[in-house]
Design an enzyme around this catalytic site. Structure first.
Site, short mmCIF file in Angstrom:
data_model
loop_
_atom_site.label_atom_id
_atom_site.label_comp_id
_atom_site.label_asym_id
_atom_site.label_seq_id
_atom_site.Cartn_x
_atom_site.Cartn_y
_atom_site.Cartn_z
N ASP A 171 0.86 -1.18 0.00
CA ASP A 171 0.00 0.00 0.00
C ASP A 171 0.90 1.23 0.00
O ASP A 171 1.73 1.40 0.90
CB ASP A 171 -0.89 -0.03 1.26
CG ASP A 171 -2.02 0.98 1.20
OD1 ASP A 171 -2.15 1.67 0.16
OD2 ASP A 171 -2.77 1.08 2.17
N ASP A 214 -3.09 2.66 -5.85
CA ASP A 214 -2.01 2.68 -4.86
C ASP A 214 -1.92 1.41 -4.02
O ASP A 214 -1.27 1.42 -2.98
CB ASP A 214 -2.16 3.88 -3.94
CG ASP A 214 -3.45 3.84 -3.13
OD1 ASP A 214 -4.37 3.09 -3.49
OD2 ASP A 214 -3.55 4.59 -2.13
N GLU A 215 -2.51 0.31 -4.49
CA GLU A 215 -2.59 -0.87 -3.64
C GLU A 215 -2.60 -2.14 -4.49
O GLU A 215 -3.24 -2.19 -5.55
CB GLU A 215 -3.86 -0.80 -2.79
CG GLU A 215 -4.05 -1.90 -1.80
CD GLU A 215 -5.33 -1.71 -0.99
OE1 GLU A 215 -5.53 -2.47 -0.04
OE2 GLU A 215 -6.13 -0.81 -1.33
#
Length: 199
Positions: free
Chosen positions: A24, A117-118
């Protein structure tokens, strides 16, 4: 004459008990938007939260005032009136996200992208080249920082649900964005395991 038996196959390398990484990015939107703006690195910055909007991301100086992702822009401005507010620039954010996901795929082809973003990575087949899941996690954190100029948090576990346990947002000191902070191995796995989907 009896033929000699074929040579025994080498033993298979043991599979790691916790083969999944949950990666993350730390305050991704804000980190990318200001990474080339040194004048903003120590200033509270909020991405999103415009007129009647919600906060998409806040850097760590802004989080010290209590600003969090998902908060209304009105509340964020009340908590920190002097924060710099920026709209998200997806022409900048999207290429950075894609480049980071390609970095993951240099370690394992089994990458399940869940957002900009993950992502989840199944590294059970990467041990021969890159070592333990902990070593792989540290390698990825260092590469992302060096190649993309931002930081990330990594959780290690045997299942998706356990690996997803997050670092508390806005932790001061040696928090999620601190490169000296050790990678966290998550708790005991439940029985059912959902396989990752390549994306």
């Amino acid at each position: 004459m009896t033929a000699a038996p074929p040579p025994a196959s080498p033993p298979l390398a043991p599979q790691p008990e916790c083969p999944l990484l949950h990666v993350d990015m730390d305050a991704f939107y804000a980190s990318v938007m200001i990474r080339d703006r040194p004048d903003l690195h120590d200033v509270p910055v909020v991405v999103g939260g415009g007129h009647r909007g919600v906060v998409l991301s806040a850097n760590y100086p802004a989080r010290r005032f209590g600003i969090r992702s998902g908060m209304s822009g009105t509340e964020a401005r009340r908590l920190c009136p002097h924060a710099v507010t920026m709209p998200p620039d997806f022409t900048l954010l999207t290429p950075v996200s894609k480049a980071i996901m390609e970095t993951f795929r240099t370690v394992t082809p089994v990458v399940e992208v869940t957002s900009l973003d993950e992502a989840f990575l199944d590294v059970r087949g990467a041990g021969r080249l890159f070592g333990s899941p902990e070593a792989i996690a540290e390698r990825l954190r260092a590469r992302i920082r060096a190649e993309h100029g931002i930081t990330c948090s990594v959780g290690i576990a045997a299942t998706v649900s356990v690996a997803k346990a997050r670092q508390p947002a806005g932790q001061a000191g040696r928090g999620a964005g601190d490169p000296t902070r050790p990678v966290r191995r998550r708790g005991a796995p439940p029985r059912r395991r959902r396989p990752l989907r390549r994306r």
